[in-house]
Design a protein around this motif. Structure first.
Motif, short mmCIF file in Angstrom:
data_model
loop_
_atom_site.label_atom_id
_atom_site.label_comp_id
_atom_site.label_asym_id
_atom_site.label_seq_id
_atom_site.Cartn_x
_atom_site.Cartn_y
_atom_site.Cartn_z
N GLY A 261 0.82 -1.20 0.00
CA GLY A 261 0.00 0.00 0.00
C GLY A 261 0.86 1.25 0.00
N GLU A 262 1.87 1.26 0.87
CA GLU A 262 2.76 2.43 0.93
C GLU A 262 3.46 2.67 -0.40
OE1 GLU A 262 5.55 1.99 4.19
OE2 GLU A 262 3.83 1.58 5.52
N ILE A 263 3.95 1.57 -0.99
CA ILE A 263 4.67 1.72 -2.25
C ILE A 263 3.76 2.29 -3.33
CG2 ILE A 263 5.76 0.38 -4.11
CD1 ILE A 263 6.82 -1.46 -1.79
N LEU A 264 2.48 1.91 -3.27
CA LEU A 264 1.52 2.41 -4.26
C LEU A 264 0.92 3.74 -3.82
CD1 LEU A 264 -0.36 -0.87 -5.23
CD2 LEU A 264 1.37 0.33 -6.55
N GLU A 265 1.42 4.26 -2.71
CA GLU A 265 0.96 5.54 -2.18
C GLU A 265 -0.55 5.56 -1.93
OE1 GLU A 265 2.58 8.22 -5.00
OE2 GLU A 265 4.54 8.26 -4.03
N THR A 266 -1.03 4.48 -1.34
CA THR A 266 -2.42 4.43 -0.93
C THR A 266 -2.40 3.63 0.37
OG1 THR A 266 -4.42 3.14 -1.32
CG2 THR A 266 -2.57 2.63 -2.70
N SER A 267 -3.37 3.86 1.24
CA SER A 267 -3.30 3.10 2.48
C SER A 267 -4.11 1.82 2.33
CB SER A 267 -3.81 3.94 3.65
OG SER A 267 -5.22 3.96 3.62
N ASP A 271 -11.08 -3.99 3.40
CA ASP A 271 -12.29 -3.86 2.59
C ASP A 271 -12.22 -2.70 1.61
OD1 ASP A 271 -13.59 -6.04 3.76
OD2 ASP A 271 -14.11 -4.82 5.51
N GLY A 272 -11.05 -2.06 1.54
CA GLY A 272 -10.92 -0.89 0.68
C GLY A 272 -10.99 -1.24 -0.80
N LYS A 273 -11.07 -0.18 -1.61
CA LYS A 273 -11.21 -0.37 -3.04
C LYS A 273 -10.01 -1.10 -3.64
CE LYS A 273 -11.93 3.11 -5.98
NZ LYS A 273 -12.20 4.52 -6.33
N THR A 274 -8.84 -0.84 -3.07
CA THR A 274 -7.62 -1.41 -3.62
C THR A 274 -7.20 -2.68 -2.88
OG1 THR A 274 -6.31 -0.01 -2.18
CG2 THR A 274 -6.79 0.84 -4.38
N GLY A 275 -8.03 -3.12 -1.91
CA GLY A 275 -7.65 -4.27 -1.09
C GLY A 275 -7.34 -5.53 -1.89
N ARG A 276 -8.22 -5.87 -2.80
CA ARG A 276 -8.04 -7.09 -3.58
C ARG A 276 -6.74 -7.03 -4.39
NH1 ARG A 276 -8.46 -8.64 -8.81
NH2 ARG A 276 -8.55 -6.41 -9.22
N ALA A 277 -6.55 -5.88 -5.06
CA ALA A 277 -5.35 -5.73 -5.89
C ALA A 277 -4.09 -5.85 -5.04
CB ALA A 277 -5.38 -4.38 -6.60
N ILE A 278 -4.10 -5.23 -3.88
CA ILE A 278 -2.90 -5.25 -3.04
C ILE A 278 -2.62 -6.66 -2.52
CG2 ILE A 278 -2.02 -4.48 -0.79
CD1 ILE A 278 -3.14 -1.72 -1.45
N TYR A 319 -0.27 -1.26 -12.12
CA TYR A 319 -0.33 -0.42 -13.32
C TYR A 319 -1.73 0.15 -13.49
CZ TYR A 319 0.28 0.83 -18.29
OH TYR A 319 0.37 1.49 -19.47
N LEU A 320 -2.73 -0.70 -13.27
CA LEU A 320 -4.11 -0.25 -13.44
C LEU A 320 -4.53 0.70 -12.31
CD1 LEU A 320 -5.78 -3.54 -14.71
CD2 LEU A 320 -5.06 -1.54 -16.04
N LEU A 321 -3.76 0.68 -11.22
CA LEU A 321 -4.02 1.64 -10.14
C LEU A 321 -3.22 2.93 -10.35
CD1 LEU A 321 -4.04 -0.67 -6.97
CD2 LEU A 321 -5.99 0.33 -8.16
N GLY A 322 -2.56 3.02 -11.52
CA GLY A 322 -1.88 4.26 -11.85
C GLY A 322 -0.37 4.23 -11.64
N GLN A 323 0.15 3.08 -11.20
CA GLN A 323 1.60 2.98 -11.00
C GLN A 323 2.25 2.58 -12.32
OE1 GLN A 323 4.79 3.49 -10.21
NE2 GLN A 323 4.12 3.33 -8.08
#
Length: 887
Positions: A261-267, A271-278, A319-323
């Motif tokens: 999460g930190e590396i992708l600059e999101t916490s 249950d967050g939107k990016t949880g599955r991807a992370i 990548y799809l999260l903008g990285q």
RNA sequence: GGGGACGUAGCUCAAUUGGGAGAGCACCUGCUUUGCAAGCAGGGGGUUGUCGGUUCGAGCCCGAUCGUCUCCA
């Protein structure tokens, strides 16, 4: 008997503690604690990665191979990709995970397995789970297991469920569908979390008690020695103990998710939107770290391909999260940190693993960029034709040729407000699958004729270290996959097993020996030697007479080739040493192939080895050769060898007793190969090439001894030949001579070009004068001598430049064939006079064909005697077209 | 192991049905200019991966081979 100190109830068991507790518990039951097998099994062609804890004991379950113990316990690193779609989505799916297991080979059986499982789970000295939270399943008619659970453990009947062969048999559905071989019913233990969450299977006890032979009925024969194979998911059980809802929330995974999460600059929020991807990134990165540590680099074949897929999928999530930059490699230090208690060796390859992952990420970015162009074209076409979706066939094409993973195309298309024709995509996918061949189906655990031989005869006595010949007795002959009593068909392939053999079977990169096996009545030429469960398999063909089982024979290795192999193998160790000196300690072996005076050595290194470094490496190797230091071999315990700092390969499985090959005081490696007595015997070592084989892996190919000399001679021979042809006996003059010749050739070509142009210019005036006037236009039809096609074009150009409206048709005899060229000035083209139409008619006359653009066309023909007729015909066509255009 | 795609100038790529091998960037020379991707003019640079076939003619079609990318198992 040792037990861990009793824990306080409120204390939560860490994953590392659970792993240790499990192994300790089963040690207390006299199981031998064995280290995890490697993630990429070397001697098991049926799997790409270790899929379960029992994998390293397959042979023991089949009764093949000697056993020092009959009870074992392990914590096994596993990798599975079957359910990759569920990773990160569900609470419990991983690609990489650890499996705790206890195993019995004809020793304890159901009663102990069940009692011990229950004890470990519920005893307050161990996990202390509440019994009422546990339920079990058993196989339909496994009364024995059901009885133990009910009568001895005291589990009420309503908490014992009976399941069919799909759920509770191993392999699944084995009784009705196969495969043949060892199989048995199983019993699963489920945990029901407080608060009514979904139950989770934490332990599977497999009772391998049958040998399946053919289809039902009566196809399950009891095994003489029954086995136990159990598997407890480490991460699942840790989640249960730590009272969390998902494996990804346990102490060794949650911090990794947060790190991603930190590396992708999101916490990271579960249950967050990016949880599955992370979670996916975390899982895949962990899998890749372990696999690459063991030497599997991302590539396009087999396990390499799986790792590439995992890595690309992980990268794509980011990548799809903008990285848009490589980032997965940044997760590696945290992974190594989390996993270094049970696997401290991970630290040693950290840098290399990171480099490899980063290189692959960059590689993939390149792939994405290349495919983006094609993708944009698809979008353009769809939009201009007012379609709302991209054609499935094209999208699949983008996938299979440019590596555009569907998720990526999907997401990019959505940005453009487009969908994808999934039906077409699936159809194309299915077609591709059938086109690229059906999958190879292999039995999970079925014993072949070699295994039978191994059981009855035991291992072949290995004599390769002692010499190259020995007396022996034929104990097995295999032809067409079946054991035979004798062989007498000359030239047919045959595998020979002896009671003892001086032949070295392929292993550790060293090729199998070749040679001959002779008896008083026949001879078999041995072309290769392979190993199978302790047997040395001599693969060859009968060259004369006949050979029978129990014949006394002389086994004779080709001594000249063996000597070449020894030179190449010792040189490989010298090369390894030199690489460390010149490139650094990270340049460790990743694979090798040692043949007769020829070697291939793969090693970790991020960049190409410069020519300068190569020279240094070659120099060091040859210095060590000229020093002539003794080579010695010793057997010792693996632990002691590692203490001495002997170089071992990660991902290679070593026995407890290992052989250490030492050269002077500079090289010490674990190695089972055949070596020289003294480095001086290598004679000479020449590096032939250096190349890239996979991300982060370089390959050096070298030759030794006679082949090194041969190679130098060949190259010298070539040089001499060139020198003779160029009449430049001094080799050092050759480059200058070649440059000189090239420049001469260039000047001559330019001069010829100018002469041609000048001579064309000279004759153009005459041709214009001879031109025939047709209306406002001029028609020029001429035959030329001694010209080429290029010159014909030059004429046409100059004629058009110097004349207004003109139609030209030129003919020439070039190398016995007719060449025609037609050209028409632009104004005439507009009026409908076409060079192509003219030349097609003219070409027919000389028995050929042709065509071209309206302003310029070319044709050819065979009949050179009719060139003049062709020109006449062309003139007529022109005249007709001009007349028509004028009207 | 098998399927697909690609291979053209130093780099990135174009070339309509088989009909004259090109552009941009980079490089060299000259001029102009001297402040952030300078401009203008001119020039050099190619065995179209290699070999074979079809054809009057192949960068383009066919076959083989080498290399790169990629998918499936």
């Amino acid at each position: 008997m040792t037990k861990p100190e009793k824990r306080l109830r409120c204390e939560i068991m860490k994953t590392n503690e659970l792993r240790e507790a499990y192994l300790k518990f089963f040690e207390s039951k006299n199981c031998v604690r064995r280290p995890s097998d490697v993630l990429v099994p070397q001697d098991d062609p049926t799997v790409l990665f270790t899929p379960a804890g029992m994998n390293q004991f397959k042979n023991q379950f089949l009764g093949i191979g000697q056993l020092d113990f009959t009870r074992a316990t392990t914590c096994q690193k596993c990798l599975r990709t079957g359910d990759i779609g569920n990773v990160g989505v569900t609470a419990y799916h991983h690609t990489f995970f650890e499996m705790l297991g206890n195993f019995s080979f004809g020793d304890y059986f159901k009663r102990e397995a069940i009692h011990w499982a229950w004890e470990f789970l519920t005893d307050s000295n161990w996990l202390g789970l509440k019994p009422e939270r546990l339920t079990v399943t058993v196989y339909l008619d496994d009364e024995e297991a059901a009885g133990i659970w009910h009568n001895e453990i005291g589990l009420p009947l309503d908490r014992i469920t009976r399941e069919d062969e799909r759920e509770n048999f191993w392999p699944a559905e084995a009784p009705s569908k196969g495969p043949d071989g060892v199989c048995g019913p199983c019993s699963e233990i489920y945990y029901h979390p407080p608060g009514g969450g979904k139950e989770v299977e934490i332990w599977n006890l497999v009772f391998t008690q049958f040998n399946r032979v053919g289809d039902p009925p009566d196809n399950l024969r009891p095994l003489p020695k029954k086995n136990i194979d159990t598997g407890m998911g480490l991460e699942r059980t840790a989640a249960v103990l730590q009272g969390v809802e998902s494996n990804y929330e346990i102490d060794i995974l949650r911090p990794l998710c947060e790190n991603v999460g930190e590396i992708l600059e999101t916490s990271y929020q579960f249950d967050g939107k990016t949880g599955r991807a992370i979670r996916r990134i975390t899982d895949h990165a962990r899998a890749c770290t372990f696999a690459i540590h063991e030497g599997v680099s991302p590539g396009s074949k087999e396990e390499s391909y799986i790792i590439r897929l995992l890595l690309r999928r992980a990268f794509l999530e980011g990548y799809l999260l903008g990285q848009k930059q490589p980032f997965v490699y940044q997760v590696v230090p945290a992974i190594v940190d989390m996993m270094s208690q049970p696997y401290p060796e991970l630290k040693q390859t950290l840098a290399n693993v990171q480099d490899t992952i980063r290189a692959e990420e960059e590689n993939f970015l390149g792939t994405i960029e290349r495919g983006l162009g094609k993708f944009e074209k698809l979008v353009e076409v769809a939009k201009s034709s007012n379609r709302k979706s991209l054609p499935g066939k094209e999208v699949f094409d983008l996938h299979q040729t440019d590596g555009f993973i569907l998720d990526l195309t999907f997401s990019l298309a959505a940005d453009q407000g487009l969908s994808i024709d999934m039906e077409g995509f699936r159809a194309a996918e299915t077609k591709h699958k059938t086109d690229s061949g059906k999958g190879i189906s292999w039995g999970v655990m079925a014993a072949g004729p070699l295994d039978e031989l191994q059981k009855s005869q035991g291992e072949t006595k290995f004599l390769a270290y002692e010499g190259v010949t020995s007396e022996a007795v034929v104990v097995g002959l295999i032809q067409n996959g079946e054991t035979v009593e004798s062989v007498n068909h000359v030239d047919l392939p045959v595998d020979v097993i002896l009671n003892q053999s001086p032949f070295y079977a392929e292993s550790g990169g060293q090729v199998g020996d070749v040679g001959v096996i002779r008896s008083s009545r026949g001879e078999i030429e041995i072309l290769d030697t392979q190993k199978h469960a302790g047997l040395i398999v001599h693969r060859g063909r009968l060259t004369s007479g006949e050979v029978h089982l129990n014949d006394s024979v002389t086994a004779e290795v080709d001594a000249v080739k063996r000597a070449g192999i020894r030179r190449a193998h010792s040189a490989t160790h010298l090369l390894h040493h030199a690489l460390h000196q010149v490139l650094g300690e990270h340049a460790t072996q990743r694979g090798s192939k040692v043949e007769d005076d020829h070697l291939r050595f793969d090693f970790s290194h991020g960049a190409a080895v410069s020519p300068d470094e190569l020279l240094k490496i070659e120099d060091i190797v040859n210095e060590r050769i000229s020093e002539g230091v003794p080579v010695s071999t010793n057997f010792m315990d693996l632990k002691d060898a590692k203490k001495l700092g002997a170089m071992a390969l990660f991902g290679e499985k070593y026995p407890d007793r290992v052989r250490v090959v030492e050269m002077g005081d500079f090289s010490r490696e674990l190695c089972g190969g055949t070596h020289l007595d003294n480095t001086g015997q290598v004679g000479l070592c020449r590096i032939e090439s250096e190349e890239n084989v996979a991300a982060g892996v370089r390959r050096i190919v070298a030759s030794t001894g006679k082949k090194a000399i041969e190679r130098i001679r060949n190259q010298e021979g070539l040089l001499k030949e060139v020198a003779t042809q160029l009449k430049t006996p001094q080799f050092q003059e050759l480059p200058r001579k070649v440059t000189q010749l090239q420049e001469e050739l260039k000047t001559l070509k330019q001069q010829l070009d100018q002469f041609t142009k000048a001579s064309v210019a000279g004759s153009v005036d005459d041709m214009l004068k001879n031109a025939e006037q047709v209306g406002d236009a001029r028609v020029i039809c001429e035959t030329l001598q001694g010209v080429d096609r290029e010159t014909l074009r030059e004429y046409a150009d100059q004629l058009r430049k110097q004349s207004g409206s003109v139609a030209i048709l030129l003919g020439a005899d070039i190398d016995g064939k007719v060449a025609l060229l037609a050209a028409v000035s632009k104004d005439l083209v507009k009026k409908g006079v076409k060079a192509g139409d003219c030349i097609r008619e003219a070409a027919k006359v000389v028995g050929g064909g042709g065509g071209g653009r309206p302003d310029l066309a070319e044709a050819g023909g065979k009949d050179t005697t009719k060139i003049v007729d062709a020109l006449e015909r062309g003139k007529a066509v022109y005249s007709e077209m001009i007349a028509k255009g004028a009207s």
